[in-house]
Design a protein around this motif. Structure first.
Motif, PDB file in Angstrom:
ATOM      1  N   GLY A  26      91.863  32.251 -87.998  1.00 34.59           N
ATOM      2  CA  GLY A  26      92.177  31.512 -89.040  1.00 34.59           C
ATOM      3  C   GLY A  26      92.520  30.237 -89.020  1.00 34.59           C
ATOM      4  N   VAL A  27      93.330  29.343 -89.377  1.00 42.58           N
ATOM      5  CA  VAL A  27      93.652  27.791 -89.265  1.00 42.58           C
ATOM      6  C   VAL A  27      95.093  27.418 -89.275  1.00 42.58           C
ATOM      7  N   ARG A  28      95.808  26.551 -88.960  1.00 40.21           N
ATOM      8  CA  ARG A  28      96.785  26.009 -88.863  1.00 40.21           C
ATOM      9  C   ARG A  28      96.798  24.714 -89.737  1.00 40.21           C
ATOM     10  N   VAL A  29      97.856  24.506 -90.670  1.00 38.68           N
ATOM     11  CA  VAL A  29      97.977  23.422 -91.571  1.00 38.68           C
ATOM     12  C   VAL A  29      99.265  23.007 -91.141  1.00 38.68           C
ATOM     13  N   PHE A  59      94.745  21.413 -89.197  1.00 40.18           N
ATOM     14  CA  PHE A  59      94.230  20.365 -90.195  1.00 40.18           C
ATOM     15  C   PHE A  59      95.588  19.407 -90.339  1.00 40.18           C
ATOM     16  N   VAL A  60      95.343  18.544 -90.389  1.00 43.15           N
ATOM     17  CA  VAL A  60      96.536  17.355 -90.532  1.00 43.15           C
ATOM     18  C   VAL A  60      95.946  16.533 -91.998  1.00 43.15           C
ATOM     19  N   ASP A  84      91.054  17.977 -83.380  1.00 45.78           N
ATOM     20  CA  ASP A  84      90.665  18.402 -82.243  1.00 45.78           C
ATOM     21  C   ASP A  84      91.612  18.568 -81.168  1.00 45.78           C
ATOM     22  N   SER A  85      92.566  17.461 -81.457  1.00 43.09           N
ATOM     23  CA  SER A  85      93.445  17.233 -80.246  1.00 43.09           C
ATOM     24  C   SER A  85      94.727  18.316 -80.213  1.00 43.09           C
ATOM     25  N   ARG A  86      94.955  18.886 -81.435  1.00 42.11           N
ATOM     26  CA  ARG A  86      95.888  19.732 -81.809  1.00 42.11           C
ATOM     27  C   ARG A  86      95.539  21.409 -81.379  1.00 42.11           C
ATOM     28  N   ARG A 118      93.267  12.895 -97.568  1.00 39.85           N
ATOM     29  CA  ARG A 118      92.525  14.376 -97.555  1.00 39.85           C
ATOM     30  C   ARG A 118      93.136  14.769 -96.078  1.00 39.85           C
ATOM     31  N   TRP A 119      92.716  16.304 -96.187  1.00 43.29           N
ATOM     32  CA  TRP A 119      93.049  17.099 -94.902  1.00 43.29           C
ATOM     33  C   TRP A 119      91.671  17.254 -94.158  1.00 43.29           C
TER      34      TRP A 119
END
Length: 354
Positions: A134-137, A112-113, A125-127, A120-121
């Motif tokens: 889980g997720v990466r923020v 999430f960027v 998909d390019s990252r 907003r967050w």
């Protein structure tokens, strides 16, 4: 928190200036001859420094959880509104622990960027590199209000992974700073659990991990465990905070019972500061009123008797006589710090709505 504790906040502010007893007393019966208050204070103060570098990551994580996951967590505020008069729940609500400790399956594996156009967050998909469970923020620099600064400036990233148990929702968090070299400033597990059968309820908050500034580290273990009855308003609670930092360890424990019928509280408050194998222990007991008693011990010897009278502390010298003004100031400062530093450090930890 009990109402007499905030009275000692001003003493915390002077702790850096207050000199401890230096052991130069001439009285052979001086119980403070082997006590240095400044060194005891340093153990607690030093535990705060390694928490600092993760503050920005905590802010970003709070923003992400509030905006992306804010609607998917358990609504504790509504469920516990019937306990508004409880001191225990008043403190827990004041601390405002995040009740969301789970990443929904539809978000797993995404990075999430912050979108400047949408404010907003959003997933990118390019990252790559986000954990599959889980997720990466992305960790951005924030302003003094806690908002993402513009233009965007990446400071690192935060990986959040699901690690549930049979009784708790849990997430593992790793905050990695990439500016000026790669450094994992925080690596911890946070958990939240709540049960309610309309007769009794339980609530637990746990956090355990390591925080660092690259020079020194602190290991943290926190557990807040409450249980109560809706019908009687009775509660039992057991809270513990543990910090093992560069100058030593600091353990803060509070256990007690709340009587819903009489609106009184009975319990024990114990704090231990350990520096180079030498322990300083504050032990207080309160029973149904604002009064109580206890002791301050150092190296296994009681160095001060403590009476809590009319929301204040009265110190007594176990060797007889009285303390000097300097000794009293040193003892009051140490006692205040031992009481207050636990909650202060608590608010430096992540997963608070601050």
């Amino acid at each position: 928190m009990r109402e007499w504790k905030p009275r000692f906040v001003p003493l915390v502010l002077v702790s850096l200036l207050a000199a401890g007893c230096d052991g130069n007393g001439t009285d052979p019966g001086d119980v403070l001859a082997d006590f240095n208050g400044t060194q005891v204070n340093q153990v607690m103060e030093a535990s705060a420094a390694p928490l600092g570098p993760s503050a920005g990551a905590n802010t970003i994580l709070g923003s992400f959880f509030t905006s992306v996951l804010g609607g998917s967590g358990f609504d504790r505020e509504s469920a516990l509104s019937r306990l508004d008069d409880s001191r225990v729940q008043s403190f827990v609500r004041t601390a405002s622990f995040r009740t969301q400790a789970h990443i929904p399956v539809e978000l797993l594996g995404q990075t999430f960027v912050w979108s400047t156009t949408e404010a907003r967050w959003v997933p990118d998909d390019s990252r790559t590199g986000a954990p599959a469970d889980g997720v990466r923020v992305i960790w951005y620099v924030t302003d003094s209000f806690g908002d993402v600064s513009l233009p965007l400036s990446e400071h690192g990233y935060i990986d959040v992974r699901n690690m549930p148990t049979t009784t708790l929702d849990r997430v593992a968090v790793e905050a990695v700073r990439t500016v000026g070299g790669t450094l994992t400033v925080a690596d911890y597990v946070y958990g939240y659990g709540y049960t309610d059968d309309d007769v009794d309820w339980t609530e637990m908050v746990v956090l355990e991990g390591t925080f660092t500034d690259g020079t020194s580290s602190v290991d943290v273990a926190m557990s807040l465990d409450d249980a109560g009855s809706w019908a009687s308003g009775d509660e039992t609670y057991s809270w513990s905070l543990f910090f093992d930092g560069p100058e030593g360890s600091y353990t803060w424990m509070l256990e007690g019972d709340w009587n819903g019928a009489t609106a009184t509280e009975t319990g024990d408050f114990d704090v231990t500061v350990n520096r180079e194998g030498v322990s300083t222990i504050l032990a207080l007991h309160f029973d149904g009123t604002d009064d109580g008693s206890g002791t301050l011990s150092h190296r296994g010897v009681v160095i001060a008797n403590i009476d809590m009278v009319d929301d204040d502390f009265v110190l007594g010298n176990p060797a007889g006589g009285s303390f000097t003004a300097e000794q009293t100031t040193s003892l009051e400062t140490v006692i205040a710090n031992m009481i207050i530093y636990g909650p202060l450090l608590l608010f430096s930890l992540p997963f608070l709505y601050l």
